[in-house]
Design an enzyme around this catalytic site. Structure first.
Site, PDB file in Angstrom:
ATOM      1  N   LYS A  13      26.301 -21.347  -0.936  1.00 50.13           N
ATOM      2  CA  LYS A  13      27.318 -20.949   0.053  1.00 50.13           C
ATOM      3  C   LYS A  13      28.542 -20.349  -0.629  1.00 50.13           C
ATOM      4  CE  LYS A  13      27.817 -25.085   1.878  1.00 50.13           C
ATOM      5  NZ  LYS A  13      26.859 -25.822   1.035  1.00 50.13           N
ATOM      6  N   ARG A  88      29.916 -28.582  10.265  1.00 48.28           N
ATOM      7  CA  ARG A  88      28.906 -29.382   9.562  1.00 48.28           C
ATOM      8  C   ARG A  88      28.278 -30.446  10.444  1.00 48.28           C
ATOM      9  NH1 ARG A  88      30.785 -28.333   3.745  1.00 48.28           N
ATOM     10  NH2 ARG A  88      29.170 -29.475   2.683  1.00 48.28           N
ATOM     11  N   ARG A 127      24.959 -27.798 -12.683  1.00 44.57           N
ATOM     12  CA  ARG A 127      26.420 -27.609 -12.615  1.00 44.57           C
ATOM     13  C   ARG A 127      27.128 -28.874 -13.077  1.00 44.57           C
ATOM     14  NH1 ARG A 127      28.865 -26.130  -6.932  1.00 44.57           N
ATOM     15  NH2 ARG A 127      28.555 -28.357  -6.597  1.00 44.57           N
ATOM     16  N   ARG A 134      31.854 -31.147 -10.671  1.00 44.31           N
ATOM     17  CA  ARG A 134      32.763 -31.729  -9.678  1.00 44.31           C
ATOM     18  C   ARG A 134      32.508 -33.227  -9.585  1.00 44.31           C
ATOM     19  NH1 ARG A 134      31.447 -27.701  -4.763  1.00 44.31           N
ATOM     20  NH2 ARG A 134      30.770 -29.692  -3.899  1.00 44.31           N
ATOM     21  N   ARG A 145      24.588 -36.378  -0.451  1.00 39.50           N
ATOM     22  CA  ARG A 145      25.015 -35.109   0.170  1.00 39.50           C
ATOM     23  C   ARG A 145      23.828 -34.416   0.845  1.00 39.50           C
ATOM     24  NH1 ARG A 145      27.282 -32.553  -5.054  1.00 39.50           N
ATOM     25  NH2 ARG A 145      27.625 -30.634  -3.868  1.00 39.50           N
TER      26      ARG A 145
END
Ligand code: AP5
Length: 193
Positions: A13, A88, A127, A134, A145
């Site tokens: 996204k 969401r 990542r 993060r 998630r």
């Protein structure tokens, strides 16, 4: 051009929002990035949001709405936006429809990036192991998630399909090809400049 991006964590996204914003000359609004900015700035909203972000839960709808309304109406005045990360859940989708009606903002399309679970996990773990990591890029939070997406956000696919707004694109292709597919699909619709 007014677009919503709907996709699970790691589907691309943020990556596609930046590219589409540049292509169409519109604003890129990421609700996740806005929240992380609030957290980094130590604001009241940031202090409240941080526990949701860190465990991968959705931040309560009432904390999201003002932030989104402000960003979207300002971007709309400047000529358009790609909104990454909102709505969401069904309550947020209803709020977004209401916002659109109140402010006369028509949505041109809702882009769904389709990526398999194994690839999503691979991307987020990659990542998480790098400099861009993060606080929610760890194996436990990634699992949660993805569950939250399936239970809360996935129902929006049918919601927007029923309103003839959904544009589903294969998000497992190279980044440039995904952008090209989205742009091609949008060109086939009667959208405003
Ligand atoms: P948010 O920041 O929106 O995070 P997310 O949905 O978990 O998604 P990500 O940012 O991890 O992934 P992405 O789909 O943007 O992919 P990206 O381009 O980064 O939300 C974070 C949190 O904020 C939520 O959990 C929630 O707590 C809160 N929140 C946000 N909005 C909310 C709302 N409306 N209501 C309530 N709470 C809210 O790419 C991921 C990786 O893959 C990158 O490394 C990238 O380089 C790579 N990649 C991208 N595309 C490709 C490709 N085509 N091929 C290979 N690799 C690729």
């Amino acid at each position: 051009m007014r677009l919503l991006l709907l996709a699970p964590p790691g589907a691309g996204k943020g990556t596609q929002a930046r590219r589409l914003a540049q292509y169409y000359g519109i604003e890129d609004i990421s609700t996740g990035a806005l929240l992380r900015r609030e957290v980094a700035g130590g604001t009241a909203l940031g202090r409240e949001a941080t526990r949701y972000l860190d465990c991968g839960d959705l931040v309560p709808d009432e904390l999201m709405l003002d932030m989104v309304v402000e960003a979207v109406t300002e971007a709309d005045r400047k000529g358009g936006f790609v909104l990454d990360g909102y709505p969401r859940n069904l309550a947020q989708a209803e709020a977004a429809q209401q916002l659109a009606r109140t402010h006369g903002i028509g949505i041109d399309g809702v882009v769904l990036l389709e990526v398999g679970q194994d690839e999503l996990r691979r991307r987020l773990l990659r990542r998480g192991a790098g400099a861009e990591s993060r606080s929610d890029d760890n194996i436990e939070t990634i699992r949660h998630r993805l569950e939250v997406f399936e239970s809360e956000t996935r129902p929006l696919v049918a919601y927007f399909a029923a309103r003839d707004l959904l544009i589903a694109v294969d998000g497992e292709q190279p980044v440039e090809q995904v952008t090209e597919d989205i742009v091609d699909r949008l060109a086939g619709r009667a959208v405003r400049p």
